[in-house]
Design a protein around this motif. Structure first.
Motif, PDB file in Angstrom:
ATOM      1  N   VAL A   1     -11.308  -5.584  12.599  1.00  0.00           N
ATOM      2  CA  VAL A   1     -10.677  -4.490  11.863  1.00  0.00           C
ATOM      3  C   VAL A   1      -9.771  -3.683  12.783  1.00  0.00           C
ATOM      4  O   VAL A   1      -8.666  -3.271  12.415  1.00  0.00           O
ATOM      5  CB  VAL A   1     -11.750  -3.587  11.226  1.00  0.00           C
ATOM      6  N   SER A   2     -10.226  -3.456  14.016  1.00  0.00           N
ATOM      7  CA  SER A   2      -9.417  -2.678  14.960  1.00  0.00           C
ATOM      8  C   SER A   2      -8.093  -3.368  15.253  1.00  0.00           C
ATOM      9  O   SER A   2      -7.058  -2.703  15.407  1.00  0.00           O
ATOM     10  CB  SER A   2     -10.196  -2.465  16.263  1.00  0.00           C
ATOM     11  N   THR A   3      -8.094  -4.703  15.316  1.00  0.00           N
ATOM     12  CA  THR A   3      -6.857  -5.439  15.568  1.00  0.00           C
ATOM     13  C   THR A   3      -5.898  -5.297  14.392  1.00  0.00           C
ATOM     14  O   THR A   3      -4.695  -5.092  14.579  1.00  0.00           O
ATOM     15  CB  THR A   3      -7.162  -6.926  15.819  1.00  0.00           C
ATOM     16  N   VAL A   4      -6.426  -5.399  13.178  1.00  0.00           N
ATOM     17  CA  VAL A   4      -5.576  -5.235  11.996  1.00  0.00           C
ATOM     18  C   VAL A   4      -4.972  -3.840  11.971  1.00  0.00           C
ATOM     19  O   VAL A   4      -3.783  -3.649  11.695  1.00  0.00           O
ATOM     20  CB  VAL A   4      -6.383  -5.509  10.714  1.00  0.00           C
ATOM     21  N   GLN A   5      -5.784  -2.833  12.269  1.00  0.00           N
ATOM     22  CA  GLN A   5      -5.274  -1.473  12.254  1.00  0.00           C
ATOM     23  C   GLN A   5      -4.254  -1.239  13.368  1.00  0.00           C
ATOM     24  O   GLN A   5      -3.315  -0.463  13.201  1.00  0.00           O
ATOM     25  CB  GLN A   5      -6.441  -0.489  12.360  1.00  0.00           C
ATOM     26  N   GLN A   6      -4.434  -1.913  14.495  1.00  0.00           N
ATOM     27  CA  GLN A   6      -3.422  -1.826  15.543  1.00  0.00           C
ATOM     28  C   GLN A   6      -2.100  -2.400  15.050  1.00  0.00           C
ATOM     29  O   GLN A   6      -1.024  -1.851  15.312  1.00  0.00           O
ATOM     30  CB  GLN A   6      -3.884  -2.581  16.795  1.00  0.00           C
ATOM     31  N   MET A   7      -2.181  -3.528  14.351  1.00  0.00           N
ATOM     32  CA  MET A   7      -0.958  -4.131  13.803  1.00  0.00           C
ATOM     33  C   MET A   7      -0.330  -3.219  12.765  1.00  0.00           C
ATOM     34  O   MET A   7       0.891  -3.004  12.761  1.00  0.00           O
ATOM     35  CB  MET A   7      -1.281  -5.491  13.188  1.00  0.00           C
ATOM     36  N   PHE A   8      -1.158  -2.673  11.889  1.00  0.00           N
ATOM     37  CA  PHE A   8      -0.646  -1.762  10.868  1.00  0.00           C
ATOM     38  C   PHE A   8       0.030  -0.552  11.501  1.00  0.00           C
ATOM     39  O   PHE A   8       0.993   0.003  10.958  1.00  0.00           O
ATOM     40  CB  PHE A   8      -1.791  -1.288   9.968  1.00  0.00           C
ATOM     41  N   GLY A   9      -0.472  -0.145  12.638  1.00  0.00           N
ATOM     42  CA  GLY A   9       0.055   1.052  13.284  1.00  0.00           C
ATOM     43  C   GLY A   9       1.473   0.909  13.794  1.00  0.00           C
ATOM     44  O   GLY A   9       2.098   1.903  14.186  1.00  0.00           O
ATOM     45  N   ARG A  10       2.010  -0.316  13.806  1.00  0.00           N
ATOM     46  CA  ARG A  10       3.402  -0.486  14.224  1.00  0.00           C
ATOM     47  C   ARG A  10       4.379  -0.041  13.143  1.00  0.00           C
ATOM     48  O   ARG A  10       5.559   0.178  13.423  1.00  0.00           O
ATOM     49  CB  ARG A  10       3.701  -1.961  14.546  1.00  0.00           C
ATOM     50  N   ALA A  11       3.927   0.088  11.926  1.00  0.00           N
ATOM     51  CA  ALA A  11       4.824   0.410  10.809  1.00  0.00           C
ATOM     52  C   ALA A  11       5.033   1.913  10.699  1.00  0.00           C
ATOM     53  O   ALA A  11       4.086   2.697  10.779  1.00  0.00           O
ATOM     54  CB  ALA A  11       4.247  -0.131   9.495  1.00  0.00           C
ATOM     55  N   GLY A  12       6.285   2.305  10.528  1.00  0.00           N
ATOM     56  CA  GLY A  12       6.600   3.701  10.271  1.00  0.00           C
ATOM     57  C   GLY A  12       6.426   4.617  11.456  1.00  0.00           C
ATOM     58  O   GLY A  12       6.056   5.791  11.281  1.00  0.00           O
ATOM     59  N   ARG A  13       6.681   4.147  12.680  1.00  0.00           N
ATOM     60  CA  ARG A  13       6.562   4.999  13.862  1.00  0.00           C
ATOM     61  C   ARG A  13       7.731   5.987  13.894  1.00  0.00           C
ATOM     62  O   ARG A  13       8.895   5.607  13.958  1.00  0.00           O
ATOM     63  CB  ARG A  13       6.571   4.155  15.131  1.00  0.00           C
ATOM     64  N   ILE A  14       7.403   7.268  13.862  1.00  0.00           N
ATOM     65  CA  ILE A  14       8.458   8.289  13.811  1.00  0.00           C
ATOM     66  C   ILE A  14       9.323   8.225  15.057  1.00  0.00           C
ATOM     67  O   ILE A  14      10.543   8.331  14.995  1.00  0.00           O
ATOM     68  CB  ILE A  14       7.819   9.687  13.651  1.00  0.00           C
ATOM     69  N   GLY A  15       8.699   8.024  16.206  1.00  0.00           N
ATOM     70  CA  GLY A  15       9.458   7.976  17.450  1.00  0.00           C
ATOM     71  C   GLY A  15      10.408   6.806  17.529  1.00  0.00           C
ATOM     72  O   GLY A  15      11.334   6.803  18.339  1.00  0.00           O
ATOM     73  N   ALA A  16      10.181   5.792  16.688  1.00  0.00           N
ATOM     74  CA  ALA A  16      11.057   4.620  16.679  1.00  0.00           C
ATOM     75  C   ALA A  16      12.177   4.751  15.652  1.00  0.00           C
ATOM     76  O   ALA A  16      12.941   3.817  15.436  1.00  0.00           O
ATOM     77  CB  ALA A  16      10.247   3.356  16.395  1.00  0.00           C
ATOM     78  N   GLY A  17      12.239   5.900  14.991  1.00  0.00           N
ATOM     79  CA  GLY A  17      13.329   6.132  14.048  1.00  0.00           C
ATOM     80  C   GLY A  17      12.987   5.865  12.600  1.00  0.00           C
ATOM     81  O   GLY A  17      13.882   5.881  11.750  1.00  0.00           O
ATOM     82  N   GLU A  18      11.715   5.623  12.293  1.00  0.00           N
ATOM     83  CA  GLU A  18      11.316   5.355  10.902  1.00  0.00           C
ATOM     84  C   GLU A  18      10.727   6.621  10.273  1.00  0.00           C
ATOM     85  O   GLU A  18      10.127   7.458  10.958  1.00  0.00           O
ATOM     86  CB  GLU A  18      10.282   4.236  10.856  1.00  0.00           C
ATOM     87  N   ARG A  19      10.897   6.754   8.977  1.00  0.00           N
ATOM     88  CA  ARG A  19      10.342   7.899   8.253  1.00  0.00           C
ATOM     89  C   ARG A  19       9.116   7.523   7.432  1.00  0.00           C
ATOM     90  O   ARG A  19       8.330   8.391   7.066  1.00  0.00           O
ATOM     91  CB  ARG A  19      11.410   8.499   7.335  1.00  0.00           C
ATOM     92  N   GLU A  20       8.971   6.264   7.126  1.00  0.00           N
ATOM     93  CA  GLU A  20       7.799   5.794   6.402  1.00  0.00           C
ATOM     94  C   GLU A  20       7.558   4.341   6.752  1.00  0.00           C
ATOM     95  O   GLU A  20       8.445   3.646   7.253  1.00  0.00           O
ATOM     96  CB  GLU A  20       7.963   5.959   4.889  1.00  0.00           C
TER      97      GLU A  20
END
Length: 332
Positions: free
Chosen positions: A92-111
């Motif tokens: 589960v922790s690995t999946v959540q780590q992968m999910f955490g790449r989506a929508g990173r504000i510092g990378a220029g994404e808003r959602e």
């Protein structure tokens, strides 16, 4: 990985007929034109792929968990294509780590959006696992003498009060370790081991040469104490070869000195004396077997390892969809 990238490239209009997935150069050239890049450990173009995706020159990055942690590219959506890695279920922790790449504000994404492709029979269990999250537990309390010694060597703590403030700010102190009793036990063990000492008339600690060497070379404190005691009790060797041979049986990991526990003469001294006797008699020191499923403390009885309670559970809301609901020509 390569077949998936080719399928996505074909979905984006590239002509992939007759392209051999084992031809790395051809796959890289064709997928790059289609805005699809690959990223996994042995892929020779992974650095170029990461840079292209970061610069938004590629719209799709087909990757393994190599980008699950520490990499924050501009990602609007993450799709985890499977629930297993080889024959093992993905954590589960690995999946959540992968999910955490989506929508990173510092990378220029808003959602960001995250999806896990699962069979219909796995959908409900995976939704429950992701909603429950996973528990983060501190191991600092199980190795407190080593950590306290490191703080003392780096001169971040030199008094009991400073050590107590340091301990109060750790995660381990909030996970079932009430008060400062574990810290006092660790300090007492370090003093007994000769790693810490208090100058006469002064309410502060200072590290001994043994303590500094132990921390510098990242040696287990219990092992360092056992080894130092064994050297003191062993006979003076006649030459360098004899000295090296004498130290060999004493330098086994602390967890292998099983007879140090529950000794009427004191666990550490008994083990050290046994090592010295073992050296003189050239006898073997066999490791006793233990029942399956049992374990032994790595520290002597003078430093009891403590168990801690679970920490508050992190919760993540994510989407788990049946693989059939996203079936398309581009789905591997």
């Amino acid at each position: 990985m390569r077949a998936t990238a080719l399928a996505l490239a074909a979905d984006r209009g590239a002509v992939t007929a007759g392209v051999d997935a084992d031809d790395a150069e051809a796959v890289e050239r064709l997928c790059t034109k289609a805005g699809v890049r690959l990223h996994y450990r042995d892929w020779p173009y992974k650095r170029e792929a990461e840079q292209a995706f970061r610069n938004r020159e590629a719209g799709v990055l087909v990757a393994t968990s190599t980008v699950a942690a520490g990499v924050n590219p501009p990602t609007g959506a993450v799709i985890v294509a499977d629930t297993t890695i080889g024959l093992d279920r993905v954590e589960v922790s690995t999946v959540q780590q992968m999910f955490g790449r989506a929508g990173r504000i510092g990378a220029g994404e808003r959602e960001g959006w995250a999806f896990l492709l699962a069979d219909s029979g796995e959908r409900a269990p995976w939704q429950a696992r992701l909603a429950a999250g996973y528990t983060v537990r501190s191991w600092l309390g199980d190795h407190l003498p080593d950590h306290l010694l490191a703080e003392a060597v780096q001169e971040r703590v030199s008094t009991v009060e400073e050590a107590e403030r340091w301990w109060a700010g750790t995660l381990a102190a909030h996970q079932g370790h009430a008060g400062v009793e574990p810290l006092r036990e660790a300090a007492a063990f370090l003093t007994t081991a000769g790693c810490l000492r208090a100058p006469v008339g002064e309410d502060r600690w200072e590290t001994s040469p043994l303590g500094r060497l132990t921390s510098r070379f990242m040696v287990d404190v219990a092992l360092a104490h056992e080894l130092a005691t064994a050297v003191r009790e062993a006979p003076v060797p006649e030459d360098a070869f004899t000295a090296e041979r004498s130290l060999r049986p004493c330098s086994a990991p602390a967890s292998r000195c099983w007879n140090r526990r529950r000794s009427p003469t004191g666990p550490v001294r008994h083990c050290a004396a046994s090592c010295a006797r073992r050296t003189r008699s050239k006898s073997s020191h066999r490791r006793p077997t233990s029942p399956r499923g049992t374990s032994r403390n790595r520290y002597p009885a003078t430093w009891p390892a403590r168990s801690s309670t679970s920490s508050p559970t992190a919760r993540v809301s994510s989407a788990v969809v049946p693989s059939t609901s996203l079936a398309s020509p581009s789905t591997p």
